[in-house]
Design an enzyme around this catalytic site. Structure first.
Site, mmCIF file in Angstrom:
data_model
loop_
_atom_site.group_PDB
_atom_site.id
_atom_site.type_symbol
_atom_site.label_atom_id
_atom_site.label_comp_id
_atom_site.label_asym_id
_atom_site.label_seq_id
_atom_site.Cartn_x
_atom_site.Cartn_y
_atom_site.Cartn_z
ATOM 1 N N GLU A 162 11.152 68.973 49.644
ATOM 2 C CA GLU A 162 10.406 69.192 48.394
ATOM 3 C C GLU A 162 9.587 67.967 48.001
ATOM 4 O O GLU A 162 10.056 66.849 48.198
ATOM 5 C CB GLU A 162 11.398 69.522 47.266
ATOM 6 C CG GLU A 162 12.118 70.823 47.522
ATOM 7 C CD GLU A 162 13.216 71.114 46.505
ATOM 8 O OE1 GLU A 162 13.337 70.377 45.500
ATOM 9 O OE2 GLU A 162 13.953 72.074 46.722
ATOM 10 N N HIS A 176 11.691 74.939 42.508
ATOM 11 C CA HIS A 176 12.976 74.340 42.079
ATOM 12 C C HIS A 176 13.116 74.393 40.544
ATOM 13 O O HIS A 176 13.267 73.355 39.896
ATOM 14 C CB HIS A 176 13.099 72.894 42.594
ATOM 15 C CG HIS A 176 14.534 72.433 42.648
ATOM 16 N ND1 HIS A 176 14.992 71.549 43.595
ATOM 17 C CD2 HIS A 176 15.612 72.742 41.862
ATOM 18 C CE1 HIS A 176 16.279 71.318 43.375
ATOM 19 N NE2 HIS A 176 16.675 72.033 42.330
ATOM 20 N N ARG A 187 20.238 74.431 47.793
ATOM 21 C CA ARG A 187 19.399 73.288 48.141
ATOM 22 C C ARG A 187 18.676 73.641 49.433
ATOM 23 O O ARG A 187 19.256 74.301 50.316
ATOM 24 C CB ARG A 187 20.240 72.018 48.361
ATOM 25 C CG ARG A 187 20.783 71.369 47.101
ATOM 26 C CD ARG A 187 19.667 70.706 46.282
ATOM 27 N NE ARG A 187 20.175 70.015 45.102
ATOM 28 C CZ ARG A 187 20.186 70.524 43.874
ATOM 29 N NH1 ARG A 187 19.756 71.740 43.645
ATOM 30 N NH2 ARG A 187 20.622 69.799 42.852
HETATM 31 P P1 NAP Z 1 30.506 74.887 42.459
HETATM 32 O O1 NAP Z 1 31.097 75.527 41.244
HETATM 33 O O2 NAP Z 1 31.071 73.594 42.947
HETATM 34 O O3 NAP Z 1 30.540 75.979 43.636
HETATM 35 C C1 NAP Z 1 30.264 75.672 44.948
HETATM 36 C C2 NAP Z 1 30.820 76.783 45.834
HETATM 37 O O4 NAP Z 1 30.432 76.509 47.192
HETATM 38 C C3 NAP Z 1 32.335 76.899 45.847
HETATM 39 O O5 NAP Z 1 32.685 78.270 45.866
HETATM 40 C C4 NAP Z 1 32.750 76.262 47.161
HETATM 41 O O6 NAP Z 1 33.977 76.844 47.562
HETATM 42 C C5 NAP Z 1 31.573 76.654 48.041
HETATM 43 N N1 NAP Z 1 31.417 75.807 49.224
HETATM 44 C C6 NAP Z 1 31.407 74.450 49.285
HETATM 45 N N2 NAP Z 1 31.272 74.058 50.555
HETATM 46 C C7 NAP Z 1 31.177 75.173 51.305
HETATM 47 C C8 NAP Z 1 31.033 75.419 52.686
HETATM 48 N N3 NAP Z 1 30.982 74.425 53.568
HETATM 49 N N4 NAP Z 1 30.963 76.704 53.112
HETATM 50 C C9 NAP Z 1 31.042 77.743 52.227
HETATM 51 N N5 NAP Z 1 31.197 77.565 50.902
HETATM 52 C C10 NAP Z 1 31.261 76.288 50.447
HETATM 53 O O7 NAP Z 1 28.951 74.598 42.241
HETATM 54 P P2 NAP Z 1 27.920 75.372 41.297
HETATM 55 O O8 NAP Z 1 27.940 74.803 39.937
HETATM 56 O O9 NAP Z 1 28.123 76.825 41.483
HETATM 57 O O10 NAP Z 1 26.539 74.891 41.989
HETATM 58 C C11 NAP Z 1 26.286 75.149 43.351
HETATM 59 C C12 NAP Z 1 25.032 74.416 43.807
HETATM 60 O O11 NAP Z 1 23.881 75.072 43.305
HETATM 61 C C13 NAP Z 1 24.878 72.991 43.288
HETATM 62 O O12 NAP Z 1 25.617 72.057 44.034
HETATM 63 C C14 NAP Z 1 23.388 72.756 43.379
HETATM 64 O O13 NAP Z 1 23.038 72.125 44.594
HETATM 65 C C15 NAP Z 1 22.800 74.159 43.336
HETATM 66 N N6 NAP Z 1 21.990 74.349 42.121
HETATM 67 C C16 NAP Z 1 20.651 74.572 42.233
HETATM 68 C C17 NAP Z 1 19.873 74.747 41.106
HETATM 69 C C18 NAP Z 1 18.393 74.993 41.198
HETATM 70 O O14 NAP Z 1 17.645 74.507 40.368
HETATM 71 N N7 NAP Z 1 17.931 75.772 42.161
HETATM 72 C C19 NAP Z 1 20.456 74.695 39.827
HETATM 73 C C20 NAP Z 1 21.824 74.475 39.743
HETATM 74 C C21 NAP Z 1 22.582 74.292 40.888
HETATM 75 P P3 NAP Z 1 34.978 76.151 48.634
HETATM 76 O O15 NAP Z 1 35.208 74.757 48.152
HETATM 77 O O16 NAP Z 1 36.182 77.053 48.614
HETATM 78 O O17 NAP Z 1 34.267 76.224 49.933
#
Ligand code: NAP
Length: 325
Positions: A266, A284, A237
């Protein structure tokens, strides 16, 4: 019993809409344009269920103006634009669509890494502008991706999918998250504290959710730890990166380049980014494949219907919400 009223903020795919129609009366926004808060409040006012995309902000005011609202089924994995605390206080369930967009978003992260390092967007502009006059030795020299060190910040579903693709590129993989991940070893990824990951990586890819803790996770201090030859890729994000600090680092060549799918404000893009040729920008579109959009719409519809039936939706993000009868 009165049929539930379901409002969807875009003209939903017919197959997903059919799932909703089994549970209630469906109204969809006639356009894909981002709704104003007033429009959203008007739509939500008489709805039992609201299905926004990840781009729609659902504020406390919108939730407060919707007395019947039982569920907000976001068609995205990131639900940072929903006031989840306000929803929870009012007994409104919130759901998201994790998993179905993982691989598509990982693909785009790779697309941005490759495009930034091999300068393909810049090369495309060069050819179209009629600037290509001959094959010269050092024309548009780029950097190699294979065997470079990949550092992934956020090692969840998407972070791991990005790591899996690195095998084919023969790349050492480092990752950072708040907790070391038991799956990392099988993926060949080594844990690093954030400063070490930034200092060692040739590509730093951000795949964290936006939370109060990750807002501006990458600012002036973090960028100054990166190698001058390294690239930053953000598919998480926009507010995870301090955009003004990134523009300064790029202008002063303190890092080599960036690939950005998301932005702080955005659809506004920092004017400094638009001026820089070593930055690849996409609007995005991380999850924007035909198949994945349909899967997201379907999952949002399934979550919505479960909530309206009084069942626990598969992707509930606020289990503390009491729900409404
Ligand atoms: P996820 O499975 O929940 O993974 C999130 C990761 O971030 C986990 O490894 C978590 O581990 C880590 N994390 C959370 N807080 C953190 C912090 N303060 N410092 C370091 N690491 C941290 O989520 P996902 O499905 O992979 O998606 C991730 C994000 O990608 C979404 O939330 C979304 O905002 C973004 N996204 C963007 C698009 C786009 O169109 N560009 C599309 C899809 C998703 P820990 O809890 O151990 O820290």
């Amino acid at each position: 019993m009165a049929r539930s009223r379901i409002f969807v903020t875009w003209p939903m795919e017919p197959a997903a809409r059919a799932i909703l129609e089994a549970a209630g009366t469906v109204q969809t926004s006639p356009t894909e344009e981002e709704a104003t808060q007033e429009e959203l409040a008007r739509w939500a006012a008489s709805a039992d269920a609201l299905i926004p995309t990840g781009a729609h902000r659902v504020s406390e005011a919108v939730i407060a103006a919707a007395p019947r609202l039982r569920v907000i089924a976001v068609a995205a994995v990131g639900y940072n634009l929903i006031d989840v605390a306000a929803a929870t206080r009012r007994g409104v369930l919130v759901t998201n669509t994790p998993g179905v967009l993982t691989e598509t978003t990982a693909d785009l992260a790779w697309g941005l890494m490759l495009a930034a390092a091999q300068r393909t967007a810049e090369a495309d502009r060069f050819v179209r502008a009629g600037q290509w006059t001959g094959v010269t030795w050092s024309l548009l020299l780029g950097d190699d991706v294979h065997r470079a060190t990949l550092g992934i910040v956020g090692f969840g579903r998407i972070g791991k999918a990005i790591a899996r693709r690195a095998r084919g590129f023969d790349m050492p993989v480092l990752y950072h998250a708040r907790h070391p991940d038991p799956e990392a070893e099988t993926l060949g990824a080594a844990y690093r504290a954030k400063p070490q990951l930034l200092a060692e990586s040739d590509f730093v890819v951000l795949a964290v959710p936006l939370t109060p803790e990750t807002r501006r996770l990458i600012g002036e201090a973090e960028l100054s730890l990166m190698k001058p030859t390294a690239f930053l890729v953000n598919i998480a994000r926009g507010p995870v990166v301090d955009e003004a600090a990134l523009v300064r680092a790029l202008r002063e060549r303190r890092i080599a380049g960036a690939g950005l799918d998301v932005f702080e404000d955005e659809p506004r893009v920092h004017p400094g980014l638009l001026e820089l040729t070593q930055v690849v920008l996409t609007p995005h579109i991380g999850s924007a494949s035909r198949a994945t959009r349909l899967a997201m719409a379907t999952r949002a519809a399934e979550n919505c219907v479960a909530a309206l039936r009084g069942e626990r939706p598969p992707n509930l993000v606020n289990p503390d919400a009491s729900g409404k009868p």
